[in-house]
Structures are given as C-alpha cells and as structure tokens.
Design an enzyme around this catalytic site. Structure first.
Site, PDB file in Angstrom:
ATOM      1  N   CYS A   1      67.494  25.899  12.211  1.00  0.00           N
ATOM      2  CA  CYS A   1      67.301  26.133  13.646  1.00  0.00           C
ATOM      3  C   CYS A   1      66.952  27.574  14.026  1.00  0.00           C
ATOM      4  O   CYS A   1      66.260  27.806  15.010  1.00  0.00           O
ATOM      5  CB  CYS A   1      68.499  25.641  14.449  1.00  0.00           C
ATOM      6  SG  CYS A   1      70.040  26.484  14.073  1.00  0.00           S
TER       7      CYS A   1
ATOM      8  N   LYS B   1      80.736  18.178  12.275  1.00  0.00           N
ATOM      9  CA  LYS B   1      80.193  19.156  13.218  1.00  0.00           C
ATOM     10  C   LYS B   1      79.769  18.411  14.474  1.00  0.00           C
ATOM     11  O   LYS B   1      78.892  17.545  14.435  1.00  0.00           O
ATOM     12  CB  LYS B   1      78.999  19.883  12.603  1.00  0.00           C
ATOM     13  CG  LYS B   1      78.371  20.898  13.562  1.00  0.00           C
ATOM     14  CD  LYS B   1      77.263  21.704  12.914  1.00  0.00           C
ATOM     15  CE  LYS B   1      76.639  22.649  13.930  1.00  0.00           C
ATOM     16  NZ  LYS B   1      75.531  23.419  13.368  1.00  0.00           N
TER      17      LYS B   1
ATOM     18  N   LYS C   1      84.272  21.510  13.028  1.00  0.00           N
ATOM     19  CA  LYS C   1      83.702  22.500  13.934  1.00  0.00           C
ATOM     20  C   LYS C   1      83.310  21.852  15.240  1.00  0.00           C
ATOM     21  O   LYS C   1      82.658  20.806  15.188  1.00  0.00           O
ATOM     22  CB  LYS C   1      82.471  23.119  13.267  1.00  0.00           C
ATOM     23  CG  LYS C   1      81.696  24.103  14.104  1.00  0.00           C
ATOM     24  CD  LYS C   1      80.411  24.474  13.413  1.00  0.00           C
ATOM     25  CE  LYS C   1      79.605  25.346  14.342  1.00  0.00           C
ATOM     26  NZ  LYS C   1      78.261  25.519  13.903  1.00  0.00           N
TER      27      LYS C   1
ATOM     28  N   SER D   1      81.683  30.247  18.747  1.00  0.00           N
ATOM     29  CA  SER D   1      81.343  31.307  19.695  1.00  0.00           C
ATOM     30  C   SER D   1      81.941  31.083  21.091  1.00  0.00           C
ATOM     31  O   SER D   1      82.421  32.024  21.717  1.00  0.00           O
ATOM     32  CB  SER D   1      79.830  31.435  19.788  1.00  0.00           C
ATOM     33  OG  SER D   1      79.231  30.197  20.129  1.00  0.00           O
TER      34      SER D   1
HETATM   35  C1  PBG Z   1      73.337  26.250  13.117  1.00  0.00           C
HETATM   36  C2  PBG Z   1      74.702  26.638  13.560  1.00  0.00           C
HETATM   37  C3  PBG Z   1      75.228  26.674  14.871  1.00  0.00           C
HETATM   38  C4  PBG Z   1      76.498  27.243  14.750  1.00  0.00           C
HETATM   39  C5  PBG Z   1      76.702  27.509  13.414  1.00  0.00           C
HETATM   40  N1  PBG Z   1      75.595  27.113  12.692  1.00  0.00           N
HETATM   41  C6  PBG Z   1      74.629  26.325  16.166  1.00  0.00           C
HETATM   42  C7  PBG Z   1      74.252  24.938  16.489  1.00  0.00           C
HETATM   43  O1  PBG Z   1      74.485  23.992  15.755  1.00  0.00           O
HETATM   44  O2  PBG Z   1      73.642  24.810  17.560  1.00  0.00           O
HETATM   45  C8  PBG Z   1      77.428  27.530  15.890  1.00  0.00           C
HETATM   46  C9  PBG Z   1      78.400  28.637  15.645  1.00  0.00           C
HETATM   47  C10 PBG Z   1      79.105  29.126  16.864  1.00  0.00           C
HETATM   48  O3  PBG Z   1      78.941  28.616  17.990  1.00  0.00           O
HETATM   49  O4  PBG Z   1      79.874  30.087  16.708  1.00  0.00           O
HETATM   50  N2  PBG Z   1      73.054  24.928  13.115  1.00  0.00           N
END
Ligand code: PBG
Length: 321
Positions: A119, A192, A245, A271
C-alpha cells in the site's frame, strides 16, 4: 467473615510482590518510518514525537532505541516513486532494503522486522495488485513474496506481511525456503481488522486507498471466530508469530488467540490508539504516562507476548523510573 483484599494493596512493596502482569522493555517493538532524501528528521503531524527519517539520520534513532532497552523495530518505507504494481516495494535498492543494511550495521543485535505490504508503494494505495478494479489475491501473492525475499536478502531478521491476502504466509515461506532462508521467520498480521484506528498511520505512510476501502481483505471488526480461522490458517502455512491488530478495541481477540494457540502472540497498538492519547494529553485532559502504561499493561494482561507500539522507548524508560 469477609476477606480483607486490602491487605495486599497496602503499599508499593506488597503491590509489586503480588502483581500479575509486569511490562518489560523487551516486550516492545518500535515501528519506524524511513524516507528518501538527506538530513531528514521530520515530525509526523498525526503521530507526535514520531518522525520520518532519512538514512543518514537513522543513527540518532537507533541509539535511542537501544539505549531504552527496546530489542526490536518494525520498518515502514515511504518511497519516492509509486506505480500500479508497487515496484519500489521489491527493489533491492529500495528505501526499506537500504535501511535494513544501515540498521544492521549500526546495531547487529537489534531484531529487524519489516512490514511487507504494497500500500505504501502503489499509486492506488491498495495493499495488492489491481485486476479489473479489484485487488487480485493470487496475483498479489507473487509481489508480496518477492518483497519479503528482497527484505530478507537485505538482512531482515523477520518479515511481517500485513496485506491480508489469503495464502500469503505459504507463498512467503515457500520463496524463502527455496532461496536458502529456512531460518528466517514470519510474523503474520493474522487477525488484522478493517479499522478506523489506522487513520493517523495512513497520513504518516501516505497509504490511503485512492478508491474504495480495504473491507474486502481486512477483517470485519464485528467478528472474532473468523479471526481464529485466520490465525489457524497462518499457523498451518508456517507463521512463527501471530498478530492481532489493533490492540485496545480487540483485547478479547488477543485473549482468545492466547488461549486457543501456543504460538507467541503479538498485538499492534496502532496509530489511532496512540494519537488519541496524545491528543487528550495535549489538552490536559489525561495523564499521558499513566494512561499509556495502563493501556500497555492491559494488552499484555489480555495475553500479548509482544506489543508493537509508538510508545516503545517512552514506556521502556517510564517503567524503569
Ligand atoms: C499496511 C499497514 C497499515 C498499518 C500497518 N501496516 C495500514 C493499513 O492497513 O491501512 C497500520 C498501523 C497503524 O495504524 O499504526 N497495510
């Protein structure tokens, strides 16, 4: 006769003796962001006190990580060039690949994990390859496997696929084994969720999808049994560590994962969890240190062995105070 619970809470000494969950610096993994360019240490607006680092400034960060006693980092890259198939993700001279070399030279003992995803590298911002307007699972596997291999060739200790394609752990295990990297492990982002808590990260990593959303590959926040299927498959495909996650809104998922499987469980305190605390603290509404440590303790109490957190170094220092 009633029980006198308060006997064991009387003072700090007895409280520490009966404490069930204790945080250690080695529980934490610090997520870091590397960028092209020189002399860059730029604070990320959405993640206060976290920075975009150019490779020449990384020594400052690595010193901070090791001095705090944190044993592992997870690398995210922001390339200069994005395209439809995310070439920069598996370029052997890519930003992440070069960062691995720099970090392993600075701190050979530090455990270097890389986030494996498309991404940040695709012009459309999706985690895979687009065929007929949708993210194509099997086509993406080829790119994810190549990306993981390029990280390992550069010296990564462990790869962490976060794309949520089906079969990615098997594809990565296969390509690593075929290339002689049988001993390099996989930390799978197994459960996830498609979460609004990733908002600040997408600003930090410039990885917002340009159309649609990630709901067709990331999990529905309402489901927990499905998470167990995801974890079971990742373990069967060869994952060494499984991940849940986000963390804070998914403590039940962490607990189920801990109770049902025997693999180490990682939890990613994402985050949005971090940014909420920072925002409330900056308004003087909460005690940042106390809240952050309470959150991390709850994630460990729920069953996480490893916590990926933007508070890694701060927390490691706070628990020593
Ligand atoms: C990439 C990824 C993401 C995060 C970690 N790896 C973003 C997403 O899936 O949109 C999020 C990490 C965070 O929010 O701290 N795919």
């Amino acid at each position: 006769m009633f029980r006198r619970h308060r006997r064991l809470r009387e003072n700090q000494t007895i409280r520490s003796i009966v404490r069930e969950t204790v945080l250690n610096a080695q529980d934490f993994i610090y997520p870091m962001f590397v960028v092209e360019g020189q002399n860059i240490k730029r604070e990320i607006r959405s993640l206060p006190n976290n920075f975009h680092w150019s490779l020449d400034r990384i020594p400052e960060l690595i010193e901070d990580v090791t001095a705090a006693g944190v044993k592992g980092i997870m690398i995210f890259g922001l390339p200069d060039h994005k395209d439809e198939v995310g070439h920069s993700a598996y370029d052997e001279n890519g930003i992440v690949q070069r960062a691995i070399g720099v970090i392993k030279k600075l701190a050979p003992e530090l455990w270097v994990i890389t986030d494996v995803c498309m991404c940040e590298y695709t012009s459309h911002g999706h985690c895979g390859i687009i065929v007929d307007q949708r993210v194509d699972n099997d086509e993406t596997l080829k790119y994810i496997a190549q990306t993981a291999l390029s990280h390992v060739k550069a010296g990564a200790d462990m790869v962490a696929p976060s794309d949520m394609m089906d079969g990615r752990v098997e594809a990565i295990r296969k390509i690593l084994d075929e290339n002689g990297y049988k001993d390099v492990g996989i930390m799978a982002y197994s459960a996830k969720y498609s979460s609004a808590f990733y908002g600040p990260f997408r600003e930090a990593a410039d990885s917002t999808p340009q159309f649609g959303d990630r709901k067709s590959y990331q999990m529905d926040p309402a489901n927990i049994r499905e998470a167990m299927l995801e974890i079971e498959d990742d373990i069967n495909e060869g994952a060494d560590i499984i991940m849940v996650k986000p963390a804070l809104s998914y403590l039940d998922v962490i607990r189920w994962a801990r109770d049902k499987f025997n693999h180490p469980v990682a939890a990613y305190s994402v985050s949005g969890e971090f940014a909420m605390v920072k925002a409330a603290a900056s308004l003087g509404l909460i005690d940042e240190k106390a809240i952050a440590l309470e959150m991390l303790t709850s994630i460990k109490r729920a069953g996480a062995d490893i916590i990926i957190t933007y508070y890694a170094m701060d927390a490691a220092r706070w628990i020593k105070e």
